[in-house]
Motif scaffolding. Structure first.
Motif, PDB file in Angstrom:
ATOM      1  N   GLY A  86       9.746  73.731 -24.293  1.00  0.00           N
ATOM      2  CA  GLY A  86       8.481  74.288 -24.739  1.00  0.00           C
ATOM      3  C   GLY A  86       7.286  73.363 -24.594  1.00  0.00           C
ATOM      4  O   GLY A  86       6.193  73.683 -25.051  1.00  0.00           O
ATOM      5  N   TYR A  87       7.467  72.234 -23.942  1.00  0.00           N
ATOM      6  CA  TYR A  87       6.357  71.289 -23.748  1.00  0.00           C
ATOM      7  C   TYR A  87       5.395  71.857 -22.716  1.00  0.00           C
ATOM      8  O   TYR A  87       5.802  72.297 -21.643  1.00  0.00           O
ATOM      9  CB  TYR A  87       6.904  69.933 -23.299  1.00  0.00           C
ATOM     10  N   ARG A  88       4.108  71.828 -23.024  1.00  0.00           N
ATOM     11  CA  ARG A  88       3.095  72.365 -22.127  1.00  0.00           C
ATOM     12  C   ARG A  88       1.944  71.383 -21.915  1.00  0.00           C
ATOM     13  O   ARG A  88       0.823  71.782 -21.684  1.00  0.00           O
ATOM     14  CB  ARG A  88       2.515  73.677 -22.679  1.00  0.00           C
ATOM     15  N   GLY A  89       2.238  70.095 -21.935  1.00  0.00           N
ATOM     16  CA  GLY A  89       1.189  69.091 -21.825  1.00  0.00           C
ATOM     17  C   GLY A  89       1.211  68.341 -20.513  1.00  0.00           C
ATOM     18  O   GLY A  89       1.676  68.837 -19.496  1.00  0.00           O
ATOM     19  N   ARG A  90       0.721  67.110 -20.589  1.00  0.00           N
ATOM     20  CA  ARG A  90       0.642  66.240 -19.420  1.00  0.00           C
ATOM     21  C   ARG A  90       1.985  65.581 -19.142  1.00  0.00           C
ATOM     22  O   ARG A  90       2.657  65.113 -20.049  1.00  0.00           O
ATOM     23  CB  ARG A  90      -0.409  65.153 -19.636  1.00  0.00           C
ATOM     24  N   PRO A 113       4.995  75.742 -14.313  1.00  0.00           N
ATOM     25  CA  PRO A 113       3.540  75.933 -14.264  1.00  0.00           C
ATOM     26  C   PRO A 113       2.806  75.541 -15.545  1.00  0.00           C
ATOM     27  O   PRO A 113       1.596  75.329 -15.512  1.00  0.00           O
ATOM     28  CB  PRO A 113       3.387  77.427 -13.968  1.00  0.00           C
ATOM     29  N   GLY A 114       3.499  75.393 -16.665  1.00  0.00           N
ATOM     30  CA  GLY A 114       2.842  75.004 -17.905  1.00  0.00           C
ATOM     31  C   GLY A 114       2.543  73.524 -18.014  1.00  0.00           C
ATOM     32  O   GLY A 114       1.834  73.090 -18.926  1.00  0.00           O
ATOM     33  N   LEU A 115       3.054  72.727 -17.089  1.00  0.00           N
ATOM     34  CA  LEU A 115       2.844  71.272 -17.132  1.00  0.00           C
ATOM     35  C   LEU A 115       1.616  70.876 -16.328  1.00  0.00           C
ATOM     36  O   LEU A 115       1.322  71.459 -15.295  1.00  0.00           O
ATOM     37  CB  LEU A 115       4.048  70.532 -16.553  1.00  0.00           C
TER      38      LEU A 115
END
Length: 125
Positions: A86-90, A113-115
């Motif tokens: 669920g990580y969506r950061g840098r 695509p969320g990264l």
């Protein structure tokens, strides 16, 4: 610019001293953060096997950093696990000099695509 790193995709933005960076797959002796754009952040090291535990204990993580190839994983493996968690950061990948780094960044971005994927090349000392 920092003297020890080169951003392959120029997406780097400033981190603060309150930021948390998870360093995955680096040896304790490897001071990878020295001279890097994430050096000001609180850097927490952990092995790849503890990635999900690290994200669960620090869901406010600002940045995840790994080598292109680490012990038992590569950047694609880690990116996929970050997405599953669920990580969506840098996500910064520390690389050697590569002839076409945008190909790797593009492949990771397509898979996850969320990264926000950044490739950072360490300059030789």
């Amino acid at each position: 610019m920092f003297s020890h790193w080169i951003s392959e995709d120029r997406q780097s933005s400033t981190l603060t001293t309150h930021a948390i960076a998870l360093l995955i797959g680096f040896d304790q002796e490897d001071r990878v953060e020295l001279g890097m754009p994430f050096a000001v952040a609180r850097c927490e090291r952990m092995p790849f096997a503890l990635l999900h535990a690290g994200l669960a204990s620090a869901p406010w993580t600002d940045l995840v950093v790994s080598p292109l190839v680490g012990p038992g994983f590569d950047a694609m493996d880690l990116a996929y696990q970050l997405s599953l968690g669920g990580y969506r950061g840098r996500y910064m990948v520390v690389t050697p000099a590569l002839p076409r780094p945008e190909i790797i960044r593009s492949e990771i971005a397509q898979l996850c695509p969320g990264l926000q994927v950044e490739l950072i090349r360490r300059a030789r000392h």
